[in-house]
Design a protein around this motif. Structure first.
Motif: not given
Length: 250
Positions: A216-222, A226, A229, A236, A238
């Motif tokens: 549903s989504a691909v984001t970056r953490d702190e 990558l 979700s 999430k 990794e």
């Protein structure tokens, strides 16, 4: 009484077949249960069963390899979770097949065929088995798993791969996650990678496989890593650097 051998590398699957046969064919006596192809061959030579129910994918000899020797003594029924292996050769030939999970209606038809065939010696299947093995191993269209056989508590559950969101592994087990529940299998990620359609499941980490259309989504953490979700699950996943290229165009 007619006798039979059951060969499958999953104990719970052997249990399911035995219980299904007890209902469909009470007179049938199960004389042995093997957990791999080598044991199946040894048991067939020693016990001389009338029928052998062989899983196609087993450690050691595969079900097809074992069948070449087992058919010397027994009528063979293949049991498979690979629906593309249930080919026309099974239907028209002297060998039958059952799809996992085994359905009672389908098993009842198989039992009727077997009862009719038991009055004759087992046929020579070698030519058909050679052709079938060649089509499975070197055919133009590769067959992929459509069902996963997993443990949920003390029960066995057949999970359609279309329902699976992702797989994650530790050193001992692989978790199978759907929107509704999770289950455990012992098959490592490296084996699943070879058995699942790469267009449907991507490996995003050495210990993780994810269903592509569940993302549903691909984001970056702190940390700049990558994170994937998936729908219907808050977890999430990794993405390791080795697999980051999969998401460059996303």
């Amino acid at each position: 009484m007619p006798t039979a051998l059951i060969a499958d590398d999953e104990r719970l699957m052997r249990d399911q077949i035995r219980l299904a046969l007890a209902e469909a064919w009470p007179e049938l006596q199960i004389v042995g249960e093997a957990k791999n192809g080598d044991e199946a061959v040894e048991m067939a030579e020693t016990l001389k069963p009338d029928i052998a129910f062989l899983d196609i994918r087993m450690p050691g000899r595969t079900g097809l390899e074992a069948a070449r020797e087992v058919c010397q003594h027994a009528h063979v029924v293949f049991v498979t979770a690979y629906d593309q292996y249930a080919v026309e050769a099974f239907e028209r030939g002297a060998v039958d097949y059952l799809m996992k999970p085994v359905e009672q209606d389908r098993l009842a038809r198989t039992v009727e065929r077997l009862k009719a065939r038991l009055v004759e010696p087992p046929p020579d299947l070698n030519q058909m088995l050679v052709k079938l093995a060649a089509s499975m191993n070197g055919g133009t269209q590769k067959s992929y798993l459509k069902w996963i056989q997993a443990s949920v508590g003390n029960a066995i559950r057949m999970i359609a791969t279309r329902e699976i969101l992702f797989f994650t592994s530790d050193e001992k087990y692989t978790r199978v996650q759907t929107e509704e529940f999770e289950a455990l299998i012992r098959k490592p990620i490296r084996e699943l990678v070879a058995e699942l359609d790469p267009d449907e499941f991507w490996q995003i980490h050495r210990a993780t496989l994810v269903k592509v259309d569940a993302i549903s989504a691909v984001t970056r953490d702190e940390r700049g890593h990558l994170m994937v979700s998936v729908r219907g699950n808050p977890e999430k996943l990794e993405v390791s650097r080795s697999f980051g290229h999969l998401f460059k165009q996303m």
